[in-house]
Design a protein around this motif. Structure first.
Motif, mmCIF file in Angstrom:
data_model
loop_
_atom_site.group_PDB
_atom_site.id
_atom_site.type_symbol
_atom_site.label_atom_id
_atom_site.label_comp_id
_atom_site.label_asym_id
_atom_site.label_seq_id
_atom_site.Cartn_x
_atom_site.Cartn_y
_atom_site.Cartn_z
ATOM 1 N N PHE A 43 -24.504 -12.985 0.650
ATOM 2 C CA PHE A 43 -25.905 -13.393 0.798
ATOM 3 C C PHE A 43 -26.824 -12.170 0.789
ATOM 4 O O PHE A 43 -27.888 -12.180 0.159
ATOM 5 N N ILE A 44 -26.400 -11.103 1.476
ATOM 6 C CA ILE A 44 -27.184 -9.866 1.495
ATOM 7 C C ILE A 44 -27.263 -9.270 0.093
ATOM 8 O O ILE A 44 -28.338 -8.844 -0.369
ATOM 9 N N ILE A 45 -26.120 -9.244 -0.617
ATOM 10 C CA ILE A 45 -26.091 -8.698 -1.980
ATOM 11 C C ILE A 45 -26.972 -9.534 -2.911
ATOM 12 O O ILE A 45 -27.686 -8.998 -3.756
ATOM 13 N N TRP A 46 -26.936 -10.847 -2.748
ATOM 14 C CA TRP A 46 -27.741 -11.735 -3.587
ATOM 15 C C TRP A 46 -29.230 -11.463 -3.383
ATOM 16 O O TRP A 46 -29.998 -11.441 -4.354
ATOM 17 N N MET A 47 -29.637 -11.254 -2.149
ATOM 18 C CA MET A 47 -31.043 -10.940 -1.874
ATOM 19 C C MET A 47 -31.446 -9.606 -2.497
ATOM 20 O O MET A 47 -32.546 -9.468 -3.029
ATOM 21 N N ILE A 48 -30.533 -8.624 -2.438
ATOM 22 C CA ILE A 48 -30.805 -7.335 -3.086
ATOM 23 C C ILE A 48 -30.922 -7.517 -4.592
ATOM 24 O O ILE A 48 -31.777 -6.903 -5.256
ATOM 25 N N GLY A 49 -30.065 -8.371 -5.163
ATOM 26 C CA GLY A 49 -30.056 -8.592 -6.608
ATOM 27 C C GLY A 49 -31.310 -9.231 -7.147
ATOM 28 O O GLY A 49 -31.552 -9.194 -8.364
ATOM 29 N N LEU A 50 -32.145 -9.810 -6.300
ATOM 30 C CA LEU A 50 -33.405 -10.395 -6.769
ATOM 31 C C LEU A 50 -34.351 -9.337 -7.318
ATOM 32 O O LEU A 50 -35.177 -9.619 -8.195
ATOM 33 N N THR A 51 -34.226 -8.105 -6.805
ATOM 34 C CA THR A 51 -35.171 -7.048 -7.207
ATOM 35 C C THR A 51 -34.508 -5.772 -7.695
ATOM 36 O O THR A 51 -35.153 -4.954 -8.336
ATOM 37 N N SER A 52 -33.215 -5.592 -7.403
ATOM 38 C CA SER A 52 -32.574 -4.309 -7.714
ATOM 39 C C SER A 52 -31.287 -4.498 -8.504
ATOM 40 O O SER A 52 -30.495 -5.404 -8.203
ATOM 41 N N PRO A 53 -31.024 -3.625 -9.504
ATOM 42 C CA PRO A 53 -29.756 -3.681 -10.248
ATOM 43 C C PRO A 53 -28.574 -3.138 -9.452
ATOM 44 O O PRO A 53 -27.447 -3.177 -9.943
ATOM 45 N N MET A 54 -28.817 -2.635 -8.232
ATOM 46 C CA MET A 54 -27.730 -2.092 -7.412
ATOM 47 C C MET A 54 -26.778 -3.181 -6.923
ATOM 48 O O MET A 54 -25.678 -2.878 -6.462
ATOM 49 N N ALA A 55 -27.171 -4.432 -7.069
ATOM 50 C CA ALA A 55 -26.315 -5.525 -6.603
ATOM 51 C C ALA A 55 -24.962 -5.514 -7.289
ATOM 52 O O ALA A 55 -23.930 -5.783 -6.666
ATOM 53 N N ILE A 56 -24.956 -5.177 -8.582
ATOM 54 C CA ILE A 56 -23.696 -5.173 -9.328
ATOM 55 C C ILE A 56 -22.746 -4.110 -8.786
ATOM 56 O O ILE A 56 -21.527 -4.297 -8.750
ATOM 57 N N VAL A 57 -23.296 -2.986 -8.331
ATOM 58 C CA VAL A 57 -22.472 -1.924 -7.736
ATOM 59 C C VAL A 57 -21.843 -2.424 -6.436
ATOM 60 O O VAL A 57 -20.641 -2.226 -6.184
ATOM 61 N N PHE A 58 -22.637 -3.091 -5.617
ATOM 62 C CA PHE A 58 -22.139 -3.596 -4.342
ATOM 63 C C PHE A 58 -21.056 -4.668 -4.546
ATOM 64 O O PHE A 58 -20.083 -4.726 -3.783
ATOM 65 N N VAL A 59 -21.218 -5.510 -5.587
ATOM 66 C CA VAL A 59 -20.214 -6.532 -5.865
ATOM 67 C C VAL A 59 -18.890 -5.886 -6.253
ATOM 68 O O VAL A 59 -17.811 -6.287 -5.780
ATOM 69 N N ASN A 60 -18.946 -4.872 -7.113
ATOM 70 C CA ASN A 60 -17.721 -4.182 -7.522
ATOM 71 C C ASN A 60 -17.047 -3.501 -6.326
ATOM 72 O O ASN A 60 -15.816 -3.541 -6.189
ATOM 73 N N LEU A 61 -17.845 -2.896 -5.469
ATOM 74 C CA LEU A 61 -17.281 -2.262 -4.272
ATOM 75 C C LEU A 61 -16.680 -3.301 -3.338
ATOM 76 O O LEU A 61 -15.638 -3.056 -2.708
ATOM 77 N N LEU A 62 -17.312 -4.480 -3.260
ATOM 78 C CA LEU A 62 -16.804 -5.541 -2.405
ATOM 79 C C LEU A 62 -15.447 -6.042 -2.910
ATOM 80 O O LEU A 62 -14.509 -6.232 -2.126
#
Length: 435
Positions: free
Chosen positions: A332-351
């Motif tokens: 949920f936190i990553i999804w909220m970040i993904g609304l405005t930032s491309p860093m979400a994909i990095v966090f998903v891969n790390l997860l």
């Protein structure tokens, strides 16, 4: 029975006393309950299915040549036979699982056949989802009257079919969730049959049905469905950890397997950039968003998963965190970040990488080859995804795959070696001091 033969051998060898042998026999008598031949039950159900389908095929081959009156009579014959078999079972064979399951299976098939035949004979118009709903409602009482687990499984299949067909026909499929609760009631009431094959089948059918039909909720705010699906997988995983299920073997705990596997598959799909770029461009925020079925589903499932997660952790001593357990919160936190930032994909891969590493660590800790290899497969799947998603050279990619392959061999070799050393250190029976 093999256990009784071994008890007799131990008794004759003087290893156990007659009192202990009697207590062991009493234990297995209580555990096994009424003696039932599983092969008889299986063939009874298959026989009922084949007889029901065979009657339908025989009638279909000569159907057009029969007058309407004869057709009507024939249409009700399977239904009457099914009711007679169920009545005979309740009066004479109530304790026979084979009779209960076979007669219930035949009656449910007969209900569907009779409805469809009468509709065809008298040209009664109607939608397919209405036919399914009528079939479901008429079949539902059989589950409780006959105490039939096979009827319950067929009911779950029918309501899943109904939910999907309703969505395809662009009608409301929300009734499915109420029908599913009726199936859960039987599952809870007859939980004392845990450990049996039917209990195991329910552990797979129920979560799989919910996963399949959840997609029918999607309308206009589809990006929210990712939260709903991850939360559903998290909820299913938490259910797999309740006292009733957590002591089951992994292959018998469909909640645990589907919850973990579903979470990992979704995250692997979201490890590519296409979803996150579309999410940043998608204008799904509207004034009616809070009333949308996607938002309601995501909210309810997230709250339910969070409540169950907190309940588990409050009562857990010592505290321990499984790799997949907190993912629905982090996502949920990553999804909220993904609304405005491309860093979400990095966090998903790390997860995903973190889940894989923690799963490998858990498998090594428990000396469980299945869990260890599952963690290695997660890491391998992530590497394969990045193989098609990066501009790295083929030499570097080849070295990466070789490294992962060696990791598989080394981890399994170390695990097998450690198991052999542990079993080799166990002293023989003769060397164990006797009290």
């Amino acid at each position: 029975m093999k256990v009784r033969k071994e008890i007799t051998e131990l008794l004759n060898a003087g290893i156990i006393t007659p009192e202990i042998a009697e207590r062991i026999n009493d234990y297995y008598d209580k555990k096994s309950g009424p003696s039932q031949n599983k092969i008889v039950i299986v063939f009874g159900i298959l026989g009922a299915l084949l007889v029901g389908l065979g009657i339908i095929l025989i009638l279909a081959s000569n159907w057009d040549d029969l007058p309407r009156t004869i057709k009507t009579v024939i249409a009700f014959v399977p239904l009457l036979i099914g009711q007679f078999c169920c009545g005979y079972t309740l009066i004479k064979k109530e304790e026979s699982v084979a009779w209960r399951e076979a007669s219930s299976t035949f009656l449910i098939i007969a209900i569907g056949a009779t409805i469809s035949l009468i509709s065809q004979i008298y040209n009664i118009p109607g939608r397919f989802d209405t036919f399914l709903l009528t079939w479901i409602m008429l079949s539902f009482p059989i589950i409780y009257i006959m105490r039939s687990s096979c009827a319950s499984l067929m009911y779950i299949i029918l309501i899943t079919w109904y939910g999907c067909i309703s969505y395809i026909d662009d009608t409301e499929s929300y009734l499915y969730w109420g029908l599913l609760l009726l199936a859960l009631l039987y599952y809870i009431l007859f939980k004392q049959e845990r450990g049996g094959n039917f209990f195991t089948f329910h552990n797979w059918f129920i979560p799989l049905s919910a996963i399949i039909v959840l997609g029918t909720v999607a309308r206009d705010a589809e990006p929210l469905m990712l939260i709903a699906y991850v939360s559903l997988c998290g909820l299913i995983y938490q259910i797999g950890n309740i006292p009733l299920l957590r002591d089951e073997k992994i292959r018998n705990n469909g909640y645990l397997v589907l919850g973990s596997l579903g979470t990992v598959v979704i995250l692997l799909g979201l490890s590519f950039d296409f979803f996150w770029s579309e999410l940043r461009d998608d204008q799904f925020w509207t004034n009616d968003l809070l009333k949308s079925p996607e938002f309601i589903a995501a909210s309810l499932l997230s709250i339910a998963a969070l409540i169950l997660f907190i309940m588990h952790k409050i009562n857990q001593r010592p505290f321990e965190l499984k790799p997949v357990e907190p993912v629905f919160i982090l996502f949920f936190i990553i999804w909220m970040i993904g609304l405005t930032s491309p860093m979400a994909i990095v966090f998903v891969n790390l997860l995903v990488l973190g889940i894989g590493v923690m799963t490998i660590r858990e498998g090594a800790k428990l000396h469980h080859l299945g869990i260890l290899n599952y963690g290695l497969l997660i890491v391998t799947a992530l590497v394969i995804c990045r193989f098609f998603d990066t501009d790295l050279g083929f030499i570097f990619k080849g070295i990466l795959f070789v490294g992962v392959g060696f990791g598989f061999f080394f981890a399994n070799y170390q695990m097998v070696r450690k198991k052999k050393s542990v079993s080799g250190n166990i002293p023989p029976t003769d060397s164990i001091p006797q009290n």
